[in-house]
Scaffold this active site. Sequence first.
Site, mmCIF file in Angstrom:
data_model
loop_
_atom_site.group_PDB
_atom_site.id
_atom_site.type_symbol
_atom_site.label_atom_id
_atom_site.label_comp_id
_atom_site.label_asym_id
_atom_site.label_seq_id
_atom_site.Cartn_x
_atom_site.Cartn_y
_atom_site.Cartn_z
ATOM 1 N N GLU A 122 -9.270 -1.291 14.259
ATOM 2 C CA GLU A 122 -9.784 -2.156 13.203
ATOM 3 C C GLU A 122 -8.733 -3.208 12.861
ATOM 4 O OE1 GLU A 122 -10.490 -0.349 9.254
ATOM 5 O OE2 GLU A 122 -10.122 -2.379 8.542
ATOM 6 N N SER A 155 -11.464 -6.374 7.669
ATOM 7 C CA SER A 155 -12.727 -6.019 7.032
ATOM 8 C C SER A 155 -13.136 -7.150 6.112
ATOM 9 C CB SER A 155 -12.617 -4.687 6.306
ATOM 10 O OG SER A 155 -11.515 -4.705 5.479
ATOM 11 N N ARG A 190 0.172 2.163 13.050
ATOM 12 C CA ARG A 190 -0.549 0.939 12.687
ATOM 13 C C ARG A 190 -0.626 0.689 11.184
ATOM 14 N NH1 ARG A 190 -5.892 1.130 12.094
ATOM 15 N NH2 ARG A 190 -6.480 3.181 11.393
ATOM 16 N N HIS A 191 0.164 1.446 10.418
ATOM 17 C CA HIS A 191 0.213 1.212 8.972
ATOM 18 C C HIS A 191 1.632 0.902 8.527
ATOM 19 C CE1 HIS A 191 -3.638 3.416 9.092
ATOM 20 N NE2 HIS A 191 -3.938 2.646 8.066
ATOM 21 N N ARG A 205 0.852 -1.194 0.000
ATOM 22 C CA ARG A 205 0.000 0.000 0.000
ATOM 23 C C ARG A 205 0.884 1.239 0.000
ATOM 24 N NH1 ARG A 205 -5.303 -1.703 2.601
ATOM 25 N NH2 ARG A 205 -5.447 -3.781 1.676
ATOM 26 N N ARG A 222 -1.222 -6.522 12.512
ATOM 27 C CA ARG A 222 -2.198 -5.874 13.404
ATOM 28 C C ARG A 222 -2.599 -6.813 14.545
ATOM 29 N NH1 ARG A 222 -5.696 -1.762 10.542
ATOM 30 N NH2 ARG A 222 -4.075 -0.444 9.630
ATOM 31 N N GLU A 259 0.552 4.096 0.931
ATOM 32 C CA GLU A 259 -0.069 5.114 1.772
ATOM 33 C C GLU A 259 1.012 6.062 2.249
ATOM 34 O OE1 GLU A 259 -2.173 2.815 4.732
ATOM 35 O OE2 GLU A 259 -3.176 1.707 3.151
HETATM 36 P P1 ATP Z 1 -7.254 1.116 7.657
HETATM 37 O O1 ATP Z 1 -8.622 1.763 7.593
HETATM 38 O O2 ATP Z 1 -6.866 0.686 9.034
HETATM 39 O O3 ATP Z 1 -6.203 1.876 6.928
HETATM 40 P P2 ATP Z 1 -8.131 -0.491 5.468
HETATM 41 O O4 ATP Z 1 -9.580 -0.181 5.600
HETATM 42 O O5 ATP Z 1 -7.341 0.116 4.382
HETATM 43 O O6 ATP Z 1 -7.398 -0.276 6.862
HETATM 44 P P3 ATP Z 1 -8.441 -3.077 4.331
HETATM 45 O O7 ATP Z 1 -8.081 -2.610 3.002
HETATM 46 O O8 ATP Z 1 -9.829 -3.435 4.613
HETATM 47 O O9 ATP Z 1 -7.951 -2.044 5.441
HETATM 48 O O10 ATP Z 1 -7.439 -4.267 4.732
HETATM 49 C C1 ATP Z 1 -7.819 -5.363 5.529
HETATM 50 C C2 ATP Z 1 -6.937 -5.497 6.749
HETATM 51 O O11 ATP Z 1 -5.559 -5.441 6.380
HETATM 52 C C3 ATP Z 1 -7.076 -4.378 7.756
HETATM 53 O O12 ATP Z 1 -8.137 -4.588 8.626
HETATM 54 C C4 ATP Z 1 -5.767 -4.448 8.485
HETATM 55 O O13 ATP Z 1 -5.753 -5.518 9.424
HETATM 56 C C5 ATP Z 1 -4.812 -4.775 7.384
HETATM 57 N N1 ATP Z 1 -4.184 -3.585 6.842
HETATM 58 C C6 ATP Z 1 -4.677 -2.737 5.914
HETATM 59 N N2 ATP Z 1 -3.827 -1.766 5.612
HETATM 60 C C7 ATP Z 1 -2.724 -1.991 6.355
HETATM 61 C C8 ATP Z 1 -1.472 -1.333 6.465
HETATM 62 N N3 ATP Z 1 -1.178 -0.264 5.747
HETATM 63 N N4 ATP Z 1 -0.561 -1.843 7.336
HETATM 64 C C9 ATP Z 1 -0.853 -2.950 8.052
HETATM 65 N N5 ATP Z 1 -2.013 -3.611 7.982
HETATM 66 C C10 ATP Z 1 -2.944 -3.146 7.148
#
Ligand code: ATP
Length: 431
Positions: free
Chosen positions: A354, A357, A221-222, A213, A405, A215
């Site tokens: 979270e 999902s 937590r990311h 990602r 996570r 981001e």
């Molecule tokens: P968040 O809102 O916390 O950024 P997200 O809605 O982008 O997460 P999803 O795309 O639904 O998350 O990804 C499913 C799962 O993968 C998340 O619930 C989380 O456990 C994990 N996850 C997502 N993005 C990340 C990240 N950048 N780093 C670590 N774990 C992640």
Amino acid sequence: MRTHYTAEINPSLDGETVRVCGWVHDIRNLGGIAFLLLRDREGIVQITLIKKEIGKEMFKEITSLPRESVICVEGRVQRSEQARMGVEILPASVKVLNRAKTPLPLGVADRVGAELDTRLDNRFIDLRKPEVLAVFRIRHSLLAGIRDALMREGFIEVHTPKIIATATEGGTNLFPVRYFERDAYLSQSPQLYKQILMAAGFDRVFEVAPAFRAEEHDTSRHLNEFISIDVEMSFTDEEGAMGVLERALVSGIERVLEERERELETLGVQPHLPELPFTRITYDECVDIASRKGVEVEWGEDLSAEALKAVGEEIPTYYFITRWPMECKPFYVLPFEDDPRYGRAFDLMFGDREITSGAQRNHIPDLLRETMVKKGLNPKNFEFYLRAFEYGMPPHAGWAIGLERITMIVAGLKNIREATLFPRDRNRLVP
Ligand code: ATP
């Protein structure tokens, strides 16, 4: 090379000859006698060096070894009231396999904590600390427990491509790569491929693989690369997917409690083993809870950190938030037939955090195209995916959970970087 790990040296071996190998954790030299602590993956054992017995030369050579040098010690086990674990080794020979340079970039034996950045810069040595290794053994057991639960329930482990042509949910957080003469991306999620496997009749699949990602934000937590545990299953709805998720998570935590007592003690944590089934509350109920506590959420918006904090205070454990507005969930979520403003999506939470999902997916091609357009996506870019829906796609549901996570929660860590060996974040690409 070794006959035993250090943790296996116990008073019942009294009088036996053993060979242990590892790192010089610490040396305390009292003149005529010295105590060398030898560390391996499993623990620490005391090597007692008596000058009179091993001779001046050898005594000097061993006691002047820098910390973190690698040695193998052969010697006799002796019960000892004073020694750690009630046992010590009296060496007959000490083989120096590799001398460590001084000074160390980072102490292993020292109690004083270094900054996380310094630790990560010197990760090879930071990982030698028993409390750091403990995190990865907990992570190992957690994943093993989850994997076992999924296999028990008939899931097939698969691997989908990580170099892809189209974004899963629009292109904002993708890393571009050169793919010969074309542009490609690193996969942010196996979502589309695991759904295609439902059309292929695999029925139940899971994947444990990296997700990338791009981001920009830098949070505790990311990560920009993390391990995603993904599940997809056919002929079920979101409730079926939640059932698999809660059982898998409990199985993972149970495995940690069974196998990692020592590591949990090293970290001073006791993970909470939740009862089945987990509580389920709807998005609308969360909005109400938040609003009662003075946090306003505009209906349709994602729940803000403050709103989740308000809900998390009420339910300080694992719970599901269900029945989300379609507006804040991805196009592949199936809307409720009775009120299509809501989708069959869920999040698994731990307090205000979270961790997963998931959803029942939309398996109706026309409705799927329509939702894509509403969300500003061009169905033309998803033809390889949409085609799979035209020739017999069963109803299906699934979820994705970030391994780091849950490791954070189970091991009681404050920063997600501590739950990954070599984290990739906004500023870090090395080591
Ligand atoms: P968040 O809102 O916390 O950024 P997200 O809605 O982008 O997460 P999803 O795309 O639904 O998350 O990804 C499913 C799962 O993968 C998340 O619930 C989380 O456990 C994990 N996850 C997502 N993005 C990340 C990240 N950048 N780093 C670590 N774990 C992640």
